[in-house]
Write a protein that holds these residues in place. Structure first.
Motif, PDB file in Angstrom:
ATOM      1  N   TYR A 226       2.638  30.028 -35.427  1.00 49.38           N
ATOM      2  CA  TYR A 226       4.120  28.799 -35.027  1.00 49.38           C
ATOM      3  C   TYR A 226       3.874  28.853 -33.047  1.00 49.38           C
ATOM      4  O   TYR A 226       3.249  27.054 -33.068  1.00 49.38           O
ATOM      5  N   LEU A 227       3.773  30.246 -32.506  1.00 47.20           N
ATOM      6  CA  LEU A 227       3.899  29.149 -30.765  1.00 47.20           C
ATOM      7  C   LEU A 227       2.062  28.647 -30.785  1.00 47.20           C
ATOM      8  O   LEU A 227       2.709  27.880 -29.760  1.00 47.20           O
ATOM      9  N   ARG A 228       1.159  28.760 -31.541  1.00 48.27           N
ATOM     10  CA  ARG A 228      -0.300  28.169 -31.215  1.00 48.27           C
ATOM     11  C   ARG A 228      -0.455  27.336 -31.290  1.00 48.27           C
ATOM     12  O   ARG A 228      -0.463  26.181 -31.331  1.00 48.27           O
ATOM     13  N   GLY A 229      -0.056  26.322 -32.940  1.00 49.19           N
ATOM     14  CA  GLY A 229      -0.481  25.158 -33.893  1.00 49.19           C
ATOM     15  C   GLY A 229       1.371  24.312 -32.830  1.00 49.19           C
ATOM     16  O   GLY A 229       0.434  23.175 -33.407  1.00 49.19           O
ATOM     17  N   VAL A 230       2.545  24.796 -32.821  1.00 47.15           N
ATOM     18  CA  VAL A 230       3.142  23.641 -32.335  1.00 47.15           C
ATOM     19  C   VAL A 230       3.196  23.633 -31.132  1.00 47.15           C
ATOM     20  O   VAL A 230       3.266  22.057 -30.654  1.00 47.15           O
ATOM     21  N   HIS A 231       3.484  24.324 -30.466  1.00 50.88           N
ATOM     22  CA  HIS A 231       3.584  24.214 -28.635  1.00 50.88           C
ATOM     23  C   HIS A 231       2.276  25.125 -27.864  1.00 50.88           C
ATOM     24  O   HIS A 231       2.465  24.786 -27.121  1.00 50.88           O
ATOM     25  N   SER A 232       0.472  25.309 -28.689  1.00 49.77           N
ATOM     26  CA  SER A 232      -0.049  25.240 -27.399  1.00 49.77           C
ATOM     27  C   SER A 232      -0.229  26.498 -26.834  1.00 49.77           C
ATOM     28  O   SER A 232      -1.109  27.201 -25.710  1.00 49.77           O
ATOM     29  N   TYR A 233       0.770  28.232 -27.317  1.00 53.88           N
ATOM     30  CA  TYR A 233       1.064  28.826 -25.836  1.00 53.88           C
ATOM     31  C   TYR A 233       0.847  29.912 -27.037  1.00 53.88           C
ATOM     32  O   TYR A 233       0.800  30.162 -28.277  1.00 53.88           O
ATOM     33  N   CYS A 234       0.383  31.036 -26.262  1.00 51.42           N
ATOM     34  CA  CYS A 234      -0.667  31.989 -26.350  1.00 51.42           C
ATOM     35  C   CYS A 234       0.390  33.185 -25.864  1.00 51.42           C
ATOM     36  O   CYS A 234       0.955  32.960 -24.164  1.00 51.42           O
ATOM     37  N   ILE A 235       1.029  34.362 -26.736  1.00 52.82           N
ATOM     38  CA  ILE A 235       2.059  35.342 -25.954  1.00 52.82           C
ATOM     39  C   ILE A 235       1.173  35.889 -25.019  1.00 52.82           C
ATOM     40  O   ILE A 235       1.964  36.681 -24.054  1.00 52.82           O
ATOM     41  N   TRP A 236      -0.269  36.697 -24.953  1.00 55.23           N
ATOM     42  CA  TRP A 236      -0.615  37.322 -24.259  1.00 55.23           C
ATOM     43  C   TRP A 236      -1.383  36.791 -23.513  1.00 55.23           C
ATOM     44  O   TRP A 236      -1.961  37.541 -22.530  1.00 55.23           O
ATOM     45  N   CYS A 237      -1.647  35.833 -23.178  1.00 56.85           N
ATOM     46  CA  CYS A 237      -2.037  34.596 -21.788  1.00 56.85           C
ATOM     47  C   CYS A 237      -1.153  34.965 -20.938  1.00 56.85           C
ATOM     48  O   CYS A 237      -1.084  34.342 -20.085  1.00 56.85           O
ATOM     49  N   GLY A 238       0.423  34.632 -22.333  1.00 52.90           N
ATOM     50  CA  GLY A 238       1.619  34.164 -20.889  1.00 52.90           C
ATOM     51  C   GLY A 238       0.895  32.508 -21.033  1.00 52.90           C
ATOM     52  O   GLY A 238       1.962  32.041 -19.557  1.00 52.90           O
ATOM     53  N   THR A 239       0.117  31.366 -21.637  1.00 51.27           N
ATOM     54  CA  THR A 239       0.329  30.375 -20.831  1.00 51.27           C
ATOM     55  C   THR A 239       0.318  29.292 -21.682  1.00 51.27           C
ATOM     56  O   THR A 239       0.061  29.597 -23.129  1.00 51.27           O
ATOM     57  N   ALA A 240       0.827  27.894 -21.538  1.00 49.56           N
ATOM     58  CA  ALA A 240       1.396  27.295 -22.588  1.00 49.56           C
ATOM     59  C   ALA A 240       0.030  25.898 -22.330  1.00 49.56           C
ATOM     60  O   ALA A 240      -0.074  25.227 -20.955  1.00 49.56           O
ATOM     61  N   TYR A 241      -1.136  26.334 -23.083  1.00 52.93           N
ATOM     62  CA  TYR A 241      -2.205  25.229 -22.491  1.00 52.93           C
ATOM     63  C   TYR A 241      -1.732  23.493 -22.912  1.00 52.93           C
ATOM     64  O   TYR A 241      -0.249  23.663 -23.706  1.00 52.93           O
ATOM     65  N   ASN A 242      -2.605  22.805 -23.144  1.00 56.89           N
ATOM     66  CA  ASN A 242      -2.732  20.987 -22.975  1.00 56.89           C
ATOM     67  C   ASN A 242      -2.198  20.856 -24.418  1.00 56.89           C
ATOM     68  O   ASN A 242      -1.393  20.005 -24.722  1.00 56.89           O
ATOM     69  N   ASP A 243      -3.284  21.160 -25.170  1.00 55.83           N
ATOM     70  CA  ASP A 243      -3.289  20.944 -26.613  1.00 55.83           C
ATOM     71  C   ASP A 243      -3.872  22.271 -27.015  1.00 55.83           C
ATOM     72  O   ASP A 243      -4.870  22.890 -26.609  1.00 55.83           O
ATOM     73  N   GLU A 244      -4.475  21.684 -28.783  1.00 57.71           N
ATOM     74  CA  GLU A 244      -4.623  22.854 -29.557  1.00 57.71           C
ATOM     75  C   GLU A 244      -6.485  22.938 -28.949  1.00 57.71           C
ATOM     76  O   GLU A 244      -6.986  24.055 -29.158  1.00 57.71           O
ATOM     77  N   ASP A 245      -7.342  21.581 -28.497  1.00 56.43           N
ATOM     78  CA  ASP A 245      -8.573  21.808 -28.043  1.00 56.43           C
ATOM     79  C   ASP A 245      -9.142  23.072 -26.305  1.00 56.43           C
ATOM     80  O   ASP A 245      -9.603  23.704 -26.871  1.00 56.43           O
TER      81      ASP A 245
END
Length: 261
Positions: A226-245
């Motif tokens: 859910y976090l990766r698909g909706v917010h482009s966020y990875c908990i192990w990187c601790g980073t919210a990326y700009n988009d899915e790409d």
């Protein structure tokens, strides 16, 4: 004439007496005799101290050290048939050279007792080896079970830690986007107890059954997706990326194992 005969007889008698010289030779002869007597007494005492079995063993060993005499009847018969000392038995001399060894029985056990004792000792040795092997296998299995249990406990603790981290991140990111109610009750650390939550009580019985069936590992997988698909966020990187790409290009993967390196 009588006097001459007496002198002759006296001289003959004296000549028959042993020539015993006085002084040192006499003392030396006496000492040697005493020494021989003492040695003989010691030998007699030593022989008396030996047991019957020891005397028998010494006599047997002494007899076995000597070859069969040529005066032996059996040896004489062999010689008549062409046998020579040191030659092997048989017509071509290819048979046994040394005599058949003797196995002296000194105990009172019956025939076959030694074989029985030997077989019993071998069985006891095999049983002991089996016990040692089973013990080693048991210790090895116990150690392996202990390691597996500790590894499982460590993985479960890490899963709970990642799940809690994902819930906090989900709540924060949802709130930034204006979301006031989590997609599911366990998506956020705590379920909101307000009017909107009260409206969901009608569906609580259905959702609770589904939630109980989910393990912490299942919840973590759903929540990170859910976090990766909706917010482009990875908990192990601790980073919210700009988009899915951007997420796909710069994030190593969607599991904790992908981030170990």
């Amino acid at each position: 004439m009588a006097d001459g005969e007496d002198d002759y007889m006296s001289d003959a008698f004296l000549n028959q007496l042993p020539d015993v010289r006085p002084g040192v030779p006499m003392v030396k002869s006496a000492k040697e005799a005493m020494k021989r007597e003492i040695l003989q007494k010691e030998k007699n005492i030593k022989n008396r101290q030996k047991s019957y079995k020891e005397q028998e063993q010494e006599s047997r060993d002494a007899a076995l050290q000597n070859s069969i005499s040529t005066h032996n009847k059996g040896f004489a018969l062999l010689q008549k048939m062409g046998y020579k000392a040191g030659q092997g038995l048989g017509k071509k001399g290819a048979g046994r050279v040394e005599p058949v060894p003797m196995n002296i029985k000194t105990d009172r056990g019956g025939i076959g007792m030694e074989e029985l004792k030997k077989r019993k000792a071998e069985e006891e040795l095999q049983n002991y080896r089996k016990k040692v092997q089973m013990k080693q296998q048991g210790e090895k299995k116990s150690l392996e079970d202990f390691r597996v249990r500790k590894r499982t406990e460590r993985e479960e603790r890490q899963t709970l830690t990642d799940l809690n981290k994902s819930q906090r991140a989900c709540e924060q990111l949802d709130t930034q986007k204006g979301v006031t109610v989590p997609r599911d009750s366990w998506y956020w650390p705590e379920v909101l107890k307000d009017e909107e939550a009260e409206l969901e009580e009608e569906d609580a019985s259905d959702s609770s059954e589904d939630e109980d069936e989910l393990t912490p590992s299942d919840k973590l997988q759903f929540l990170t997706s859910y976090l990766r698909g909706v917010h482009s966020y990875c908990i192990w990187c601790g980073t919210a990326y700009n988009d899915e790409d951007d997420l796909k290009s710069n994030c190593p993967g969607d599991t904790a194992a992908d981030h170990d390196d």
